[in-house]
Scaffold this motif. Structure first.
Motif, mmCIF file in Angstrom:
data_model
loop_
_atom_site.group_PDB
_atom_site.id
_atom_site.type_symbol
_atom_site.label_atom_id
_atom_site.label_comp_id
_atom_site.label_asym_id
_atom_site.label_seq_id
_atom_site.Cartn_x
_atom_site.Cartn_y
_atom_site.Cartn_z
ATOM 1 N N LEU B 66 -4.593 2.249 27.777
ATOM 2 C CA LEU B 66 -3.579 2.535 26.757
ATOM 3 C C LEU B 66 -2.190 2.676 27.402
ATOM 4 O O LEU B 66 -1.197 2.157 26.889
ATOM 5 C CB LEU B 66 -3.955 3.818 25.999
ATOM 6 N N ASP B 67 -2.151 3.369 28.527
ATOM 7 C CA ASP B 67 -0.869 3.557 29.231
ATOM 8 C C ASP B 67 -0.266 2.226 29.667
ATOM 9 O O ASP B 67 0.945 2.088 29.777
ATOM 10 C CB ASP B 67 -1.066 4.441 30.480
ATOM 11 N N ASN B 68 -1.131 1.266 29.949
ATOM 12 C CA ASN B 68 -0.648 -0.028 30.446
ATOM 13 C C ASN B 68 -0.453 -1.072 29.348
ATOM 14 O O ASN B 68 -0.006 -2.170 29.619
ATOM 15 C CB ASN B 68 -1.620 -0.580 31.490
ATOM 16 N N PHE B 69 -0.820 -0.708 28.144
ATOM 17 C CA PHE B 69 -0.702 -1.674 27.050
ATOM 18 C C PHE B 69 0.734 -1.736 26.537
ATOM 19 O O PHE B 69 1.396 -0.718 26.369
ATOM 20 C CB PHE B 69 -1.636 -1.297 25.891
ATOM 21 N N ARG B 70 1.222 -2.943 26.343
ATOM 22 C CA ARG B 70 2.545 -3.153 25.733
ATOM 23 C C ARG B 70 2.388 -4.253 24.682
ATOM 24 O O ARG B 70 1.664 -5.232 24.931
ATOM 25 C CB ARG B 70 3.578 -3.628 26.779
ATOM 26 N N PRO B 71 3.064 -4.129 23.536
ATOM 27 C CA PRO B 71 2.963 -5.189 22.527
ATOM 28 C C PRO B 71 3.369 -6.542 23.117
ATOM 29 O O PRO B 71 4.360 -6.630 23.849
ATOM 30 C CB PRO B 71 3.959 -4.740 21.445
ATOM 31 N N GLY B 72 2.587 -7.553 22.859
ATOM 32 C CA GLY B 72 2.890 -8.905 23.335
ATOM 33 C C GLY B 72 2.415 -9.193 24.745
ATOM 34 O O GLY B 72 2.514 -10.320 25.223
ATOM 35 N N LYS B 73 1.870 -8.169 25.412
ATOM 36 C CA LYS B 73 1.435 -8.365 26.803
ATOM 37 C C LYS B 73 0.090 -9.104 26.897
ATOM 38 O O LYS B 73 -0.186 -9.775 27.884
ATOM 39 C CB LYS B 73 1.337 -6.997 27.487
ATOM 40 N N PHE B 74 -0.732 -8.929 25.857
ATOM 41 C CA PHE B 74 -2.063 -9.573 25.861
ATOM 42 C C PHE B 74 -2.293 -10.351 24.565
ATOM 43 O O PHE B 74 -1.769 -9.982 23.512
ATOM 44 C CB PHE B 74 -3.161 -8.513 26.002
ATOM 45 N N MET B 98 0.669 0.310 17.825
ATOM 46 C CA MET B 98 1.751 -0.273 18.631
ATOM 47 C C MET B 98 1.908 -1.769 18.386
ATOM 48 O O MET B 98 2.983 -2.312 18.494
ATOM 49 C CB MET B 98 1.448 -0.090 20.129
ATOM 50 N N ASP B 99 0.791 -2.437 18.121
ATOM 51 C CA ASP B 99 0.793 -3.893 18.019
ATOM 52 C C ASP B 99 -0.147 -4.339 16.889
ATOM 53 O O ASP B 99 -1.362 -4.175 16.983
ATOM 54 C CB ASP B 99 0.319 -4.486 19.365
ATOM 55 N N GLU B 100 0.436 -4.880 15.839
ATOM 56 C CA GLU B 100 -0.384 -5.276 14.680
ATOM 57 C C GLU B 100 -1.041 -6.638 14.882
ATOM 58 O O GLU B 100 -1.966 -6.991 14.171
ATOM 59 C CB GLU B 100 0.491 -5.342 13.424
ATOM 60 N N LYS B 101 -0.507 -7.395 15.845
ATOM 61 C CA LYS B 101 -0.956 -8.789 15.960
ATOM 62 C C LYS B 101 -2.093 -9.033 16.949
ATOM 63 O O LYS B 101 -2.845 -9.993 16.800
ATOM 64 C CB LYS B 101 0.238 -9.666 16.358
ATOM 65 N N VAL B 102 -2.165 -8.209 17.977
ATOM 66 C CA VAL B 102 -3.137 -8.489 19.048
ATOM 67 C C VAL B 102 -4.557 -8.562 18.481
ATOM 68 O O VAL B 102 -4.927 -7.787 17.589
ATOM 69 C CB VAL B 102 -3.024 -7.442 20.187
ATOM 70 N N ILE B 145 -12.378 -17.615 22.119
ATOM 71 C CA ILE B 145 -11.513 -18.713 21.673
ATOM 72 C C ILE B 145 -11.503 -18.795 20.140
ATOM 73 O O ILE B 145 -10.463 -18.999 19.528
ATOM 74 C CB ILE B 145 -11.915 -20.032 22.348
ATOM 75 N N LYS B 146 -12.648 -18.562 19.543
ATOM 76 C CA LYS B 146 -12.704 -18.537 18.070
ATOM 77 C C LYS B 146 -11.813 -17.424 17.543
ATOM 78 O O LYS B 146 -11.097 -17.598 16.561
ATOM 79 C CB LYS B 146 -14.149 -18.329 17.600
ATOM 80 N N LEU B 147 -11.875 -16.292 18.219
ATOM 81 C CA LEU B 147 -11.055 -15.146 17.800
ATOM 82 C C LEU B 147 -9.569 -15.477 17.955
ATOM 83 O O LEU B 147 -8.763 -15.208 17.056
ATOM 84 C CB LEU B 147 -11.420 -13.910 18.646
ATOM 85 N N ALA B 148 -9.227 -16.099 19.078
ATOM 86 C CA ALA B 148 -7.830 -16.441 19.335
ATOM 87 C C ALA B 148 -7.307 -17.426 18.293
ATOM 88 O O ALA B 148 -6.146 -17.360 17.886
ATOM 89 C CB ALA B 148 -7.692 -17.038 20.728
ATOM 90 N N ASN B 149 -8.163 -18.330 17.840
ATOM 91 C CA ASN B 149 -7.740 -19.336 16.869
ATOM 92 C C ASN B 149 -7.857 -18.871 15.418
ATOM 93 O O ASN B 149 -7.498 -19.608 14.504
ATOM 94 C CB ASN B 149 -8.549 -20.629 17.049
ATOM 95 N N SER B 150 -8.376 -17.691 15.229
ATOM 96 C CA SER B 150 -8.607 -17.220 13.853
ATOM 97 C C SER B 150 -7.313 -16.765 13.208
ATOM 98 O O SER B 150 -6.380 -16.377 13.880
ATOM 99 C CB SER B 150 -9.607 -16.069 13.844
#
Lengths: 184, 150
Positions: B66-74, B98-102, B145-150
């Motif tokens: 959590l400490d290392n997570f930043r929006p858009g980093k992953f 923090m990040d709605e998209k990840v 990959i399915k998740l990434a393309n969903s």
């Protein structure tokens, strides 16, 4: 680990002990070593309620210390179950305790004299039932039927999430406390 | 995922495994954060995924993750459910704030109890990617990959 395991084996029937561990590897070393020693005694049985590892993993760990897991399970001297499964099916602490007592009676019926119960308390954290821990610990200490030994195992990361007040209360309900401290 | 294409093209059996699962590859290198309290699991996944050009950042402590997570980093998160200190559901909730998209996938060795978990984790249905350990690298990559393309 060897020291703690030795102490756990010397606990008398009916004792209520606490074990604080840092990582699953050291916890595995403790319960496998304790299990092996405890089951060497005639009429002894062990119940492991794990939380951070599945039954297959517990079996694997016990096999690594050359325990005849299949035979032990078949003769009823070894019971392995997911603690969260039992807790999630227990509406309250009384139900959870009732389950443990039922296991105790079942073991007795099979002619076993002593049951050592190893509970990973991580299930309470996982199911957001941390508030019920002090009562659970108090009820175990207060039970009149003290035929089984209960070892409550806490991952230190879980235990640290509590305030000092409840932590102290939990410690006070145990006759013995052990902590696995990593070297260095 | 050009390099992934290459790696897969070099291995016909792997290629057919992916084809069978209807997985389409693009040319992106996915950045994956894996959080699991078992070091052996994160190491194994890291080695397996890096072989196929994923960029993997493993953590064995959910607070550290959590400490290392930043929006858009992953691009993708792979979270174990049962972890000490902060479980996967709690970590998910904090990251979501923090990040709605990840995109997130839960990883578990257990048959989890959905009904019971709804009470403590109402957002359970938001995540429809659950992977059961043990899992092969082929299946893991397909799902990711399915998740990434969903």
């Amino acid at each position: 680990v060897t020291k703690i395991s030795g102490h756990l084996c010397k606990t008398d029937a009916g004792e209520h002990a606490m074990l604080l561990y840092d990582d699953v590897t050291s916890f595995r070393d403790i319960y496998s070593s304790h299990c092996k020693k405890a089951l060497q005694g005639e009429g002894n049985s062990v119940m492991i309620l794990s939380h951070y590892e599945v039954k297959a993993s517990v079996i694997q760990t016990l096999k690594e210390v050359e325990l005849d897991v299949e035979n032990r399970e078949n003769d009823g001297s070894l019971i392995m179950i997911d603690a969260s499964e039992i807790l999630s099916k227990s509406e309250n602490i009384v139900d959870f305790l009732r389950y443990l007592m039922t296991a105790e009676m079942a073991v007795k019926k099979r002619g076993k004299m002593r049951l050592d119960i190893i509970v990973d308390m991580g299930c309470f954290y996982h199911l957001s039932r941390v508030d019920e821990i002090p009562r659970f610990e108090e009820s175990i200490s207060a039970r009149t039927n003290k035929e089984s030994t209960i070892i409550c195992c806490y991952n230190s990361k879980d235990f640290q999430r509590m305030d000092e007040g409840p932590r102290e209360k939990i410690r006070s309900h145990h006759m013995k406390s052990f902590a696995i401290v990593q070297d260095g | 995922l050009a390099a992934t294409f290459l790696a897969i093209n070099k291995n016909p059996s792997l290629q057919s495994d992916f084809k069978r699962q209807n997985v389409d590859f693009d040319s992106k290198k996915y950045r994956v954060m894996i959080v699991d309290d078992e070091r052996d699991i994160t190491s194994m996944f890291k080695i397996g995924l890096e072989k196929y050009e994923f960029i993997v950042t493993p953590f064995n402590d959910s607070r550290e993750a959590l400490d290392n997570f930043r929006p858009g980093k992953f691009d993708l998160l792979l979270l174990d459910i049962r972890m000490p200190g902060m479980n996967g559901f709690e970590l998910y909730q904090k990251i979501r704030d923090m990040d709605e998209k990840v995109k997130v996938c839960f990883l578990t060795a257990f048959d989890e109890y959905r009904q019971e978990f709804h009470a403590t984790f109402p957002a359970l249905d938001e995540v429809n990617c659950y992977l059961k350990k043990p899992i092969t690298i082929v299946d893991l990559i397909s799902r990711l990959i399915k998740l990434a393309n969903s």
